[in-house]
Design an enzyme around this catalytic site. Sequence first.
Site, PDB file in Angstrom:
ATOM      1  N   GLU A 150       0.823  -1.208   0.000  1.00  0.00           N
ATOM      2  CA  GLU A 150       0.000   0.000   0.000  1.00  0.00           C
ATOM      3  C   GLU A 150       0.862   1.266   0.000  1.00  0.00           C
ATOM      4  O   GLU A 150       0.842   2.066   0.952  1.00  0.00           O
ATOM      5  CB  GLU A 150      -0.939   0.024   1.202  1.00  0.00           C
ATOM      6  CG  GLU A 150      -2.053  -0.974   1.101  1.00  0.00           C
ATOM      7  CD  GLU A 150      -3.060  -0.847   2.232  1.00  0.00           C
ATOM      8  OE1 GLU A 150      -2.758  -0.190   3.248  1.00  0.00           O
ATOM      9  OE2 GLU A 150      -4.159  -1.414   2.099  1.00  0.00           O
ATOM     10  N   GLU A 308      -6.493  -7.775   0.115  1.00  0.00           N
ATOM     11  CA  GLU A 308      -6.933  -7.694   1.515  1.00  0.00           C
ATOM     12  C   GLU A 308      -8.351  -7.168   1.594  1.00  0.00           C
ATOM     13  O   GLU A 308      -8.709  -6.243   0.859  1.00  0.00           O
ATOM     14  CB  GLU A 308      -6.106  -6.668   2.299  1.00  0.00           C
ATOM     15  CG  GLU A 308      -4.652  -6.930   2.471  1.00  0.00           C
ATOM     16  CD  GLU A 308      -3.993  -5.737   3.181  1.00  0.00           C
ATOM     17  OE1 GLU A 308      -4.680  -4.941   3.854  1.00  0.00           O
ATOM     18  OE2 GLU A 308      -2.775  -5.601   3.035  1.00  0.00           O
ATOM     19  N   LYS A 357      -4.106  -5.347  16.980  1.00  0.00           N
ATOM     20  CA  LYS A 357      -4.544  -6.573  17.655  1.00  0.00           C
ATOM     21  C   LYS A 357      -6.065  -6.689  17.722  1.00  0.00           C
ATOM     22  O   LYS A 357      -6.592  -7.783  17.915  1.00  0.00           O
ATOM     23  CB  LYS A 357      -3.921  -6.694  19.039  1.00  0.00           C
ATOM     24  CG  LYS A 357      -4.211  -5.565  19.995  1.00  0.00           C
ATOM     25  CD  LYS A 357      -3.456  -5.802  21.302  1.00  0.00           C
ATOM     26  CE  LYS A 357      -3.568  -4.626  22.248  1.00  0.00           C
ATOM     27  NZ  LYS A 357      -2.947  -3.398  21.702  1.00  0.00           N
TER      28      LYS A 357
HETATM   29  C1  GAL Z   1      -4.204  -2.207   5.194  1.00  0.00           C
HETATM   30  C2  GAL Z   1      -2.774  -2.694   5.368  1.00  0.00           C
HETATM   31  C3  GAL Z   1      -2.686  -3.871   6.317  1.00  0.00           C
HETATM   32  C4  GAL Z   1      -3.513  -3.617   7.539  1.00  0.00           C
HETATM   33  C5  GAL Z   1      -4.943  -3.333   7.128  1.00  0.00           C
HETATM   34  C6  GAL Z   1      -5.870  -3.094   8.294  1.00  0.00           C
HETATM   35  O1  GAL Z   1      -4.245  -0.864   4.875  1.00  0.00           O
HETATM   36  O2  GAL Z   1      -2.216  -3.065   4.140  1.00  0.00           O
HETATM   37  O3  GAL Z   1      -1.336  -4.070   6.657  1.00  0.00           O
HETATM   38  O4  GAL Z   1      -2.995  -2.522   8.220  1.00  0.00           O
HETATM   39  O5  GAL Z   1      -4.966  -2.185   6.335  1.00  0.00           O
HETATM   40  O6  GAL Z   1      -7.178  -2.778   7.890  1.00  0.00           O
END
Ligand code: GAL
Length: 663
Positions: A150, A308, A357
């Site tokens: 990101e 993600e 967490k």
């Molecule tokens: C994204 C990031 C992850 C984690 C996630 C939490 O922006 O790539 O590492 O932080 O958000 O929602």
Amino acid sequence: MRSWPTDRVALGGDYNPEQWPRDVWPQDVALMREAGVSFVSVGIFAWSALEPEPGRFDLGWLDEVMDLLHEGGIAVDLATGTASPPPWFSHRYPDTLPVTRDGHRLWPGGRQAYCPSSTVFRDHAVRLAETMAQRYRDHPALAMWHVSNEYACHNTPCYCDTCAAAFRDWLRRRYGDVATMNDAWGTSFWSQRHTTFEHVLPPRQAPTASNPTQLLDYRRFSSDTLLDQFLAERAVLERVSPGVPITTNFMTLSHFRHLDYTRWAPHQDVVSTDHYLVATQADPGAELSFSGDLTRGLAGGAPWLLMEHSTSAVNWQPVNPAKAPGQMLRNSLAHVAHGADTVGFFQWRASAAGAEKFHSALLPHAGTESRLWRDVVRLGEVCGRLGELVGSRVEADVAILWDYEAGWACDQPSHPSQLVAYGDDAHQLHATLLHRGITSDVVSPAADLSSYRLVIVPTLYLMTDAGAAAVTAAAQAGAQVLVTFFSGIVDEHDHIRLGGYPGALRDLLGVWVEEFNPLRENETVQLDDGSVGAVWSERLDLRGAQAVASYAEGPLAGVPAITRRDVGAGAAWYLATRLQGEHLDALVGRLVDAAGVSAPYDCPRGVELVRRTSGTASYLFALNHRDDEVTVPVTGHDLVADVGTDGRLVLAPGGVAVVRERR
Ligand code: GAL
């Protein structure tokens, strides 16, 4: 080398074994298999574990993890590990820490604390990427390279002296000489004329508004600078580990616009993105689908990877609601509907320590005796059944134009109205179509528009000549084109296109606007067709167009607010105010009728219908956003419930189905 799993919609997520003792790793792999996990992204934030001291690499633990994953049949999207430099790096090179607009240098202690222009950072990142590539290029678990993470999430724009020097170099390359830059920046205004590039600075906090073109160029520069960081790592991976696909995860969220992904996408072997729902959004489900349509646009229509999203709550909002039962499945399949062939999550196992967490994961703190785990296992089963649609493409007759530069320019201060925010009209129109069961491609103005029957140009404030010509050509060729207010106002230097608004489009639209008259917050204006305008109005003259509706009250009573002009085989419509709800839906209804565009099946409003096809196979995704049950008259086999539908697919509120159609 393994290839990316395609016998199923790949399921997985970020895996951070460095947070856990060794004896947990085999348990992880066993549970991944139980859940149907087919890929994981490893090592994204592991730099301090991979290179605990400058130049001393410790990869033994990762060898073990890679071997375990391979034995478990799980493909690895291996990070170069460069997303966040370790404490020794910031301690040794404090000048690499980013600086805010008001000159405050940020401290390490979070993540991504590096200046995007830093060549010191780049050299260290490239060295780590090369070390990773040398070690793992032949490892059988390696399926993809995941560069950094990101980009720009926390460290852009940076306003430090290193960036200032790099900005000057970027300007020299862009403009050649300072006189050309002065013209582009309009520096005769407010005594800003430069005699040398050496005096140029980033747009640091000034007593009042900064030069708008400087602001715009700084956005361009910041995006290009991080792209160079990516390309530096990409080059080393290509050299040392040829043939392995390379990606970095975008953030095609409505609230993240630091990077011009249209310039980044051509450098990805496969486009990947992250998506998180924001609880305070008006229509989070529609925003999710917009992100999918935008990601597909960036991928040129090809399937993409959802790297993600979340199984349930995130941890970074003021209040973080859990997802409702069934929502994880619906959200996951919504991404697949819009073109994802991979469903990834942050993260595999919920952390016991650290700032995230309380973020949900595939394996929750509660363990496997939990509703969430059972839902994850069910998702794994469904992903297994969806293998047959991997590689298929989404059908769309509508294009919505999206442009990061236009957004950067539109959202600057000192404009007619701060209530006009880039993206609002695009999202609203996209959602209106989606609730009618109509799919849109969200594409750049430079995309090929020739196959679309309806082209929407929402608040495209900045337009190049080429963009305006492409929209005009689409109308000439037979498309219905809808332009909304504050489009086509400036050129690529953010200079007004003179002679009456909207300069780039006034001939196409057959209108001529003399003056804007934005409406105050919560102010509305009645139109003579019964609809109600908000946010914007303007003094418009017809120059070839016909009025569809006019203001019925106020200082602009009698002035057209919606217009239409025949153009070649198509037409150009102009919406000079903001309509909402049923009024916008009614206008969209006229447009789709004129364009001959319709939903795949007749359904009540609020049912999202998306079709993916491949050869003669076709798959209908149906998502019920309503709070009552609906029936979709589709015949085939629902791969989610694994049952036949026989002309009557019944969807509960919040329900989702993927029907292999028999047509
Ligand atoms: C994204 C990031 C992850 C984690 C996630 C939490 O922006 O790539 O590492 O932080 O958000 O929602």
